[in-house]
Design a protein around this motif. Structure first.
Motif, short mmCIF file in Angstrom:
data_model
loop_
_atom_site.label_atom_id
_atom_site.label_comp_id
_atom_site.label_asym_id
_atom_site.label_seq_id
_atom_site.Cartn_x
_atom_site.Cartn_y
_atom_site.Cartn_z
N VAL A 1 0.83 -1.20 0.00
CA VAL A 1 0.00 0.00 0.00
C VAL A 1 0.86 1.26 0.00
CG1 VAL A 1 -1.73 1.32 1.27
CG2 VAL A 1 -1.92 -1.17 1.13
N VAL A 2 1.83 1.35 0.92
CA VAL A 2 2.59 2.59 1.06
C VAL A 2 3.89 2.59 0.27
CG1 VAL A 2 1.62 2.95 3.35
CG2 VAL A 2 3.85 1.84 3.13
N GLY A 3 4.38 1.40 -0.12
CA GLY A 3 5.66 1.31 -0.79
C GLY A 3 6.74 0.81 0.15
N ALA A 4 7.83 0.33 -0.42
CA ALA A 4 8.89 -0.26 0.42
C ALA A 4 10.21 -0.26 -0.35
CB ALA A 4 8.51 -1.68 0.82
N LEU A 5 11.21 -0.84 0.26
CA LEU A 5 12.52 -0.97 -0.36
C LEU A 5 12.42 -1.85 -1.60
CD1 LEU A 5 15.64 -0.49 -0.06
CD2 LEU A 5 15.70 -2.68 1.17
N ASP A 6 13.03 -1.41 -2.70
CA ASP A 6 13.10 -2.21 -3.92
C ASP A 6 14.15 -3.30 -3.72
OD1 ASP A 6 13.54 -3.27 -6.46
OD2 ASP A 6 13.16 -1.37 -7.46
N LEU A 7 13.66 -4.49 -3.39
CA LEU A 7 14.59 -5.57 -3.05
C LEU A 7 15.46 -5.99 -4.23
CD1 LEU A 7 12.29 -7.83 -0.83
CD2 LEU A 7 14.13 -6.30 -0.10
N GLU A 8 14.92 -5.96 -5.42
CA GLU A 8 15.70 -6.38 -6.59
C GLU A 8 16.92 -5.49 -6.78
OE1 GLU A 8 15.17 -7.15 -11.40
OE2 GLU A 8 13.44 -6.66 -10.15
N ARG A 9 16.72 -4.20 -6.70
CA ARG A 9 17.84 -3.28 -6.86
C ARG A 9 18.80 -3.38 -5.67
NH1 ARG A 9 15.83 2.58 -8.72
NH2 ARG A 9 18.07 2.96 -8.49
N ALA A 10 18.24 -3.62 -4.49
CA ALA A 10 19.10 -3.74 -3.32
C ALA A 10 20.00 -4.97 -3.42
CB ALA A 10 18.24 -3.83 -2.06
N LEU A 11 19.46 -6.08 -3.93
CA LEU A 11 20.23 -7.32 -4.01
C LEU A 11 21.18 -7.35 -5.19
CD1 LEU A 11 17.42 -9.89 -3.08
CD2 LEU A 11 19.33 -9.13 -1.64
N THR A 12 20.76 -6.81 -6.34
CA THR A 12 21.58 -6.89 -7.55
C THR A 12 22.59 -5.75 -7.67
OG1 THR A 12 19.88 -5.71 -8.82
CG2 THR A 12 19.79 -8.13 -8.80
N LYS A 13 22.21 -4.56 -7.17
CA LYS A 13 23.08 -3.40 -7.33
C LYS A 13 23.56 -2.80 -6.02
CE LYS A 13 20.84 -2.05 -11.69
NZ LYS A 13 20.17 -0.94 -12.41
N GLY A 14 23.03 -3.30 -4.93
CA GLY A 14 23.41 -2.76 -3.62
C GLY A 14 22.93 -1.36 -3.39
N GLU A 15 21.85 -0.98 -4.07
CA GLU A 15 21.31 0.38 -3.95
C GLU A 15 20.04 0.37 -3.12
OE1 GLU A 15 20.56 1.68 -7.88
OE2 GLU A 15 22.66 1.86 -8.45
N LYS A 16 19.88 1.41 -2.29
CA LYS A 16 18.64 1.59 -1.57
C LYS A 16 17.72 2.46 -2.42
CE LYS A 16 20.11 1.04 3.25
NZ LYS A 16 20.19 1.69 4.58
N ALA A 17 16.66 1.85 -2.92
CA ALA A 17 15.73 2.58 -3.76
C ALA A 17 14.30 2.29 -3.31
CB ALA A 17 15.91 2.18 -5.23
N PHE A 18 13.44 3.26 -3.51
CA PHE A 18 12.05 3.14 -3.08
C PHE A 18 11.21 2.57 -4.20
CE2 PHE A 18 7.82 5.30 -2.51
CZ PHE A 18 7.44 4.59 -1.39
#
Length: 333
Positions: free
Chosen positions: A100-117
């Protein structure tokens, strides 16, 4: 895109259709709650409205549907504006808070090590409609989230190292069956208009409902073609009403009568007067009138006030009857 039943082809349910149209003309009215019998066309009307609404201009590739020149996080191509359908987003009862509100983009966090919404449903609904079927069964923690966002017009996410704030202004549309449970008073008060939906009782009306639905199911292309002109005319009226809305006058006499109605009915707060004023102004714009009249107030009063009344142990009449009595007394012809 799956074809939906045309809004113009819906038989009866005049109050519900009018409330949805008024909310489309002026989102500041505050949304629509449709309570009533199962299978009476509540979801059909909401999804039909989605296909009817004119498109909006938005920043290209912006997940928040921001208007050109007002991109929330600088995430889109601010120099490129695109035409996109008015968003109408379903919020499922079983949706998680992250969805509903949004969360950490796990794919980008795991593949690129980036914190993205990764934006959620509230982001998608910005500048559009958020629809909740069986809204009276919505879990309490999601109700609390909606109340916060409805009050501020923003969605704030603080979790997993993320700190994101983005606009989330939408028209809240809810439907449900009152036999399955009541709506929390705090959320009920956030709906601008509340309409009652019942199964048609007239034989001719029931036959026409079934006839049109059967024709739609048998040949959708032909049915949509038959109703295309009526849909285009209604869409044009909504667009024209939006353009006229700012010029519609609501004089002191109209304001006084709205306030007297709310006082007579014991409505809590001032949302009743504000909603009546906005709805009456939108109705006047839709009908091409230059000012709000008693007729406009009379027509929108039940939807604007019936869900704002306190229970009266000395009065067994329902809220709709109580509003009608007050309207007859204060807006007497």
């Amino acid at each position: 895109m799956t074809a939906v039943f045309p809004f113009s082809a819906i038989v009866g349910q005049t109050e519900m259709k009018q409330a949805l149209i008024l909310a489309a003309i002026d989102p500041a009215i505050g949304g629509v709650l449709a309570f009533g019998d199962r299978g009476a066309g509540k979801s059909t009307a909401v999804r039909a409205l989605a296909a009817l609404l004119p498109p909006i201009m938005a920043v290209a590739h912006c997940p928040y549907n921001c208007a050109p020149g007002a991109c929330a996080l600088g995430c889109g191509r601010a120099d490129v504006a695109v035409e996109t359908p008015t968003p109408v987003v379903d919020l499922p009862l079983g949706a998680t808070e992250d969805r509903v509100v949004g969360a950490l983009d796990l794919e980008r966090a795991l593949t690129k090590g980036e914190k993205a919404f990764e934006p959620g449903l509230l982001a998608r609904a910005h500048r559009g409609f958020l629809y909740i079927d069986e809204v009276n069964l919505l879990e309490d923690h999601l109700v609390d989230l909606l109340l916060d966002v409805a009050a501020s017009g923003e969605n704030v996410v603080e979790r997993e190292g993320l700190s994101v704030r983005h606009p989330a202004r939408f028209v809240l549309v809810g439907s449900g069956n009152p036999e399955e449970g009541e709506l929390r008073p705090q959320l009920l008060d956030r709906f601008g208009l509340s309409v009652e939906v019942s199964t048609p009782r007239e034989l001719k009306e029931r036959i026409e409902v079934v006839r049109r639905r059967d024709a739609f199911e048998r040949d959708r292309v032909a049915f949509l073609s038959d109703w295309a002109e009526a849909e285009a005319e209604l869409r044009a009226r909504i667009v024209a009403a939006r353009g006229r809305l700012g010029g519609v006058e609501a004089g002191d006499a109209a304001l006084e009568k709205a306030a007297r109605l709310c006082i007579a009915l014991g409505a809590d707060g001032l949302r009743g007067e504000l909603t009546m004023l906005r709805a009456a102004r939108a109705l006047a714009a839709f009908e091409g009138d230059k000012s709000v009249t008693d007729a406009h107030l009379r027509e929108v009063a039940p939807a604007a006030l019936r869900h704002r009344l306190r229970r009266d142990p000395l009065d067994e009449a329902g809220s709709t009857v109580r509003v009608a009595r007050a309207v007859d007394e204060i807006l007497a012809a």
